[in-house]
Design an enzyme around this catalytic site. Structure first.
Site, PDB file in Angstrom:
ATOM      1  N   GLU A 266       0.848  -1.212   0.000  1.00  0.00           N
ATOM      2  CA  GLU A 266       0.000   0.000   0.000  1.00  0.00           C
ATOM      3  C   GLU A 266       0.877   1.253   0.000  1.00  0.00           C
ATOM      4  OE1 GLU A 266      -3.190  -0.097  -0.575  1.00  0.00           O
ATOM      5  OE2 GLU A 266      -3.116  -2.281  -0.510  1.00  0.00           O
ATOM      6  N   TRP A 269       1.598   1.862  -3.413  1.00  0.00           N
ATOM      7  CA  TRP A 269       0.541   2.581  -4.151  1.00  0.00           C
ATOM      8  C   TRP A 269       0.714   4.088  -3.981  1.00  0.00           C
ATOM      9  CZ3 TRP A 269      -2.969   1.571  -7.799  1.00  0.00           C
ATOM     10  CH2 TRP A 269      -3.303   0.236  -8.046  1.00  0.00           C
ATOM     11  N   TRP A 297     -22.703  11.380 -18.519  1.00  0.00           N
ATOM     12  CA  TRP A 297     -22.872  11.639 -17.076  1.00  0.00           C
ATOM     13  C   TRP A 297     -24.175  12.391 -16.849  1.00  0.00           C
ATOM     14  CZ3 TRP A 297     -19.597   8.595 -14.924  1.00  0.00           C
ATOM     15  CH2 TRP A 297     -18.272   8.487 -15.343  1.00  0.00           C
ATOM     16  N   ASN A 335     -10.881   2.505   3.591  1.00  0.00           N
ATOM     17  CA  ASN A 335     -10.587   2.325   2.165  1.00  0.00           C
ATOM     18  C   ASN A 335     -11.629   1.481   1.439  1.00  0.00           C
ATOM     19  OD1 ASN A 335      -8.852   2.478  -0.243  1.00  0.00           O
ATOM     20  ND2 ASN A 335      -8.652   0.279   0.102  1.00  0.00           N
ATOM     21  N   TRP A 353     -17.000  11.231 -12.153  1.00  0.00           N
ATOM     22  CA  TRP A 353     -16.064  10.941 -11.061  1.00  0.00           C
ATOM     23  C   TRP A 353     -15.412  12.207 -10.508  1.00  0.00           C
ATOM     24  CZ3 TRP A 353     -10.966  12.318 -11.683  1.00  0.00           C
ATOM     25  CH2 TRP A 353     -10.473  12.460 -12.983  1.00  0.00           C
ATOM     26  N   TRP A 376      -9.716   7.741  -7.725  1.00  0.00           N
ATOM     27  CA  TRP A 376     -10.992   8.039  -8.393  1.00  0.00           C
ATOM     28  C   TRP A 376     -10.973   7.495  -9.812  1.00  0.00           C
ATOM     29  CZ3 TRP A 376     -15.725   9.045  -6.840  1.00  0.00           C
ATOM     30  CH2 TRP A 376     -15.902   9.460  -5.523  1.00  0.00           C
TER      31      TRP A 376
HETATM   32  C1  LIG Z   1     -11.954   7.054  -4.168  1.00  0.00           C
HETATM   33  C2  LIG Z   1     -10.718   7.009  -3.284  1.00  0.00           C
HETATM   34  C3  LIG Z   1     -10.048   8.184  -2.969  1.00  0.00           C
HETATM   35  C4  LIG Z   1      -8.887   8.158  -2.167  1.00  0.00           C
HETATM   36  N1  LIG Z   1      -8.257   9.346  -1.866  1.00  0.00           N
HETATM   37  C5  LIG Z   1      -7.125   9.315  -1.106  1.00  0.00           C
HETATM   38  C6  LIG Z   1      -6.457  10.519  -0.772  1.00  0.00           C
HETATM   39  O1  LIG Z   1      -6.833  11.629  -1.185  1.00  0.00           O
HETATM   40  N2  LIG Z   1      -5.360  10.442   0.036  1.00  0.00           N
HETATM   41  C7  LIG Z   1      -4.891   9.235   0.502  1.00  0.00           C
HETATM   42  O2  LIG Z   1      -3.901   9.222   1.265  1.00  0.00           O
HETATM   43  N3  LIG Z   1      -5.485   8.092   0.158  1.00  0.00           N
HETATM   44  C8  LIG Z   1      -6.587   8.079  -0.624  1.00  0.00           C
HETATM   45  N4  LIG Z   1      -7.208   6.900  -0.936  1.00  0.00           N
HETATM   46  C9  LIG Z   1      -6.523   5.622  -0.625  1.00  0.00           C
HETATM   47  C10 LIG Z   1      -6.876   4.954   0.708  1.00  0.00           C
HETATM   48  O3  LIG Z   1      -8.266   4.878   0.878  1.00  0.00           O
HETATM   49  C11 LIG Z   1      -6.271   5.668   1.907  1.00  0.00           C
HETATM   50  O4  LIG Z   1      -4.888   5.913   1.697  1.00  0.00           O
HETATM   51  C12 LIG Z   1      -6.395   4.818   3.176  1.00  0.00           C
HETATM   52  O5  LIG Z   1      -7.743   4.521   3.432  1.00  0.00           O
HETATM   53  C13 LIG Z   1      -5.804   5.567   4.335  1.00  0.00           C
HETATM   54  O6  LIG Z   1      -5.955   4.874   5.534  1.00  0.00           O
HETATM   55  P1  LIG Z   1      -4.708   4.227   6.264  1.00  0.00           P
HETATM   56  O7  LIG Z   1      -3.655   5.249   6.458  1.00  0.00           O
HETATM   57  O8  LIG Z   1      -5.232   3.547   7.483  1.00  0.00           O
HETATM   58  O9  LIG Z   1      -4.221   3.177   5.187  1.00  0.00           O
HETATM   59  P2  LIG Z   1      -3.337   1.860   5.306  1.00  0.00           P
HETATM   60  O10 LIG Z   1      -4.181   0.745   4.794  1.00  0.00           O
HETATM   61  O11 LIG Z   1      -2.757   1.712   6.643  1.00  0.00           O
HETATM   62  O12 LIG Z   1      -2.205   2.109   4.224  1.00  0.00           O
HETATM   63  C14 LIG Z   1      -0.947   2.726   4.549  1.00  0.00           C
HETATM   64  C15 LIG Z   1      -0.702   3.907   3.631  1.00  0.00           C
HETATM   65  O13 LIG Z   1      -0.608   3.476   2.284  1.00  0.00           O
HETATM   66  C16 LIG Z   1      -1.158   4.455   1.413  1.00  0.00           C
HETATM   67  N5  LIG Z   1      -2.302   3.856   0.696  1.00  0.00           N
HETATM   68  C17 LIG Z   1      -3.171   2.928   1.165  1.00  0.00           C
HETATM   69  N6  LIG Z   1      -4.063   2.600   0.201  1.00  0.00           N
HETATM   70  C18 LIG Z   1      -3.754   3.355  -0.877  1.00  0.00           C
HETATM   71  C19 LIG Z   1      -4.311   3.478  -2.181  1.00  0.00           C
HETATM   72  N7  LIG Z   1      -5.361   2.764  -2.584  1.00  0.00           N
HETATM   73  N8  LIG Z   1      -3.749   4.371  -3.032  1.00  0.00           N
HETATM   74  C20 LIG Z   1      -2.680   5.114  -2.681  1.00  0.00           C
HETATM   75  N9  LIG Z   1      -2.114   5.035  -1.455  1.00  0.00           N
HETATM   76  C21 LIG Z   1      -2.644   4.163  -0.570  1.00  0.00           C
HETATM   77  C22 LIG Z   1      -1.636   5.607   2.293  1.00  0.00           C
HETATM   78  O14 LIG Z   1      -0.634   6.591   2.337  1.00  0.00           O
HETATM   79  C23 LIG Z   1      -1.821   4.931   3.646  1.00  0.00           C
HETATM   80  O15 LIG Z   1      -1.693   5.809   4.743  1.00  0.00           O
HETATM   81  C24 LIG Z   1      -8.385   6.907  -1.712  1.00  0.00           C
HETATM   82  C25 LIG Z   1      -9.074   5.727  -2.029  1.00  0.00           C
HETATM   83  C26 LIG Z   1     -10.224   5.775  -2.811  1.00  0.00           C
HETATM   84  C27 LIG Z   1     -10.923   4.484  -3.162  1.00  0.00           C
END
Ligand SMILES: Cc1cc2nc3c(=O)[nH]c(=O)nc-3n(C[C@H](O)[C@H](O)[C@H](O)COP(=O)(O)OP(=O)(O)OC[C@H]3O[C@@H](n4cnc5c(N)ncnc54)[C@H](O)[C@@H]3O)c2cc1C
Length: 463
Positions: A266, A269, A297, A335, A353, A376
């Site tokens: 993650e 990502w 849309w 997430n 979107w 998105w």
């Molecule tokens: C529609 C949508 C919009 C999102 N917008 C954002 C946003 O603006 N900012 C954001 O930080 N995350 C975004 N995310 C990704 C993800 O949902 C969040 O990073 C995550 O929920 C943060 O919680 P956590 O720190 O507990 O994640 P954890 O599961 O603990 O992951 C650790 C770190 O990995 C990164 N990460 C995790 N999942 C993703 C992912 N899918 N894509 C990119 N990085 C990821 C984040 O930096 C996160 O803090 C989005 C996801 C979706 C589906």
């Protein structure tokens, strides 16, 4: 006396493993830490309300941490290069150290600052510097899996560097704004109660979150999709504002064993998202796949009412509503539920979107140009690496599958009295809770037909 050096801060609000501070401290010169608030350069990506709340507290913490080592934070508002040039005139600084950032407006700002100063850009906000993970042919990756494979070969990241014990102060401090005068906190109404209850912005808060998560990192895979549990790290806003480095996170958890590899992926990502916006600076506003320009849309009053119902958590789909209310109250959403809520807006409601991207931008404390846009476009199916549009998530069965009953009870109090078997799709709606604003089957069929139409128009070159 030696000219002071400036440390120009943006989304890197920490002292530990912060290469700009480290280099400035090593130089032996007096150090002036500066944060410039520029609301013009990002244009429609001016920081949203939840981010501004976070920023206020993060800057306040950083100033306190700096004062503890003999320094302080200088606050200025305006264009970065103009404000830094003004500071140069006030105190004679010629060198600026900063961490590199990749949002298009920051890259422009770096170019402008470099005209006035010796600008030293340092790495450290990503596992590897964006733009350096290239295929055998020397081109950047568009797809996550090969990107991650190539990035993994460069890991682990360098060991984190300790915070400076002392920062020499200049003989004269340049003028600074007062943080309170920036009006970053909501006043009337003060909607930030839920944010205050959940978060501790700043480097200390980030370290505490990481310590909590490190104990559970080995079981990440088993828990991360269950919104009723705190199974993820909750580090996203801390990482976004740079209050902790990804290298520090990596080294704190990588040895945990179990499924920690999924968590590290993650973080991958996160790097990948920067790699994408570096290649496509308008990724937050432009679909990567051309057929999406032909998507019919929905617009007009009915679509606007549906958008408002989605934003307010009143769609009649309990798991979507729970997520949207969690977002509104806390600035964060799980997430799995982000994916569901995004899919619901785009596919069940057939709303562009970009409307969702904008709402998340305003309401998320972790709103991040790259991560938001990449996710998105992934959800829409319009991105360079994306879910297929026709794979439409079923919110009701996902709610059962991921055991969201407790989560719904927490965020949708109208449904709190319902049993687990009923809560995902209550046959009898408790007073005040709406019926579904769209039928699942009808919404699905409308979305699939729209995609066929868009593909047809794109193929025939129609407008
Ligand atoms: C529609 C949508 C919009 C999102 N917008 C954002 C946003 O603006 N900012 C954001 O930080 N995350 C975004 N995310 C990704 C993800 O949902 C969040 O990073 C995550 O929920 C943060 O919680 P956590 O720190 O507990 O994640 P954890 O599961 O603990 O992951 C650790 C770190 O990995 C990164 N990460 C995790 N999942 C993703 C992912 N899918 N894509 C990119 N990085 C990821 C984040 O930096 C996160 O803090 C989005 C996801 C979706 C589906």
């Amino acid at each position: 006396m030696t000219n002071p050096v400036i440390v120009w801060l943006r989304r890197d609000l920490r002292l530990a493993d912060q290469a700009a501070f480290h280099a400035a401290a090593q130089s032996g010169a007096p150090v002036i830490p500066v944060y410039v608030l520029d609301d013009e350069a990002p244009r429609h990506h001016r920081m949203g309300g939840a981010s501004r709340w976070w920023l206020h507290h993060s800057l306040s913490r950083l100033d306190a941490d700096l004062r503890a080592i003999g320094s302080r934070l200088v606050l200025r508002r305006g264009k970065a290069h103009e404000e830094l040039a003004a500071i140069r005139r006030e105190v004679g600084a010629r060198t600026v150290h900063c961490l590199a950032h990749y949002e298009p407006w920051w890259r422009n700002a770096e170019r402008a600052v470099a005209k006035h100063f010796q600008l030293v850009r340092h790495d450290g906000n990503y596992l590897a510097p964006p733009g350096t993970i290239l295929s055998g042919a020397g081109t950047p990756y568009r797809i996550y899996t090969p990107f991650w494979r190539a990035l993994s070969e460069r890991l682990p990241p360098p060991l984190p560097v300790a915070a400076p014990a002392h920062l020499p102060a200049p003989a004269n401090w340049p003028a600074s704004d007062a943080l309170e005068d920036w009006g970053l906190l909501p006043r009337a109404p003060d909607w930030a109660g839920g944010l205050r209850a959940m978060w501790s912005p700043g480097e200390g808060g980030a370290r505490e979150r990481l310590a909590d998560f490190a104990e559970a990192a080995a079981v990440y895979e088993q828990r991360r999709n269950l919104p009723a549990q705190e199974g993820t790290s909750l580090l996203s806003p801390h990482l976004h504002f740079g209050e902790i480095s990804p290298a520090a996170v990596w080294h704190a958890v990588a040895g945990a064993g179990g499924s920690v590899g999924t968590f590290l992926g993650e973080l991958g990502w996160r790097d990948y998202a920067q790699n994408v916006i570096l290649q496509f600076p308008d990724y937050a506003t432009r679909s990567a796949k051309a057929e999406f320009d032909h998507m019919p849309w929905r617009t007009g009053p009915e679509a606007e009412a549906d958008l408002a119902a989605w934003q307010q958590g009143r769609t009649g789909y309990p798991i979507v509503d729970a997520g949207m209310r969690q977002l509104w109250r806390t600035g964060w959403m799980h997430n799995r539920v982000r994916m569901l809520a995004a899919s619901f807006l785009i596919k069940h409601l057939m709303i562009d979107w970009r409307e969702g991207e904008r709402w998340f931008w305003d309401t998320l404390v972790d709103a991040d140009h790259g991560q938001n846009a990449v996710n998105w476009q992934w959800s829409a199916g319009s991105g360079v690496d994306a879910n297929i549009f026709s794979r439409i998530m079923a919110p009701l069965s996902q709610s059962v599958k991921f055991d969201a009953a407790g989560y719904i009870r927490q965020w949708v109090p109208e449904l709190a009295g319902l049993a687990d078997g009923e809560i995902h799709d209550p046959v009898v709606r408790p007073r005040g809770y709406p019926r579904p604003i769209v039928d699942h089957g009808a919404g699905r069929a409308r979305a699939l037909a729209a995609m066929v139409q868009a593909k047809g128009e794109a193929a025939s070159g129609g407008g």
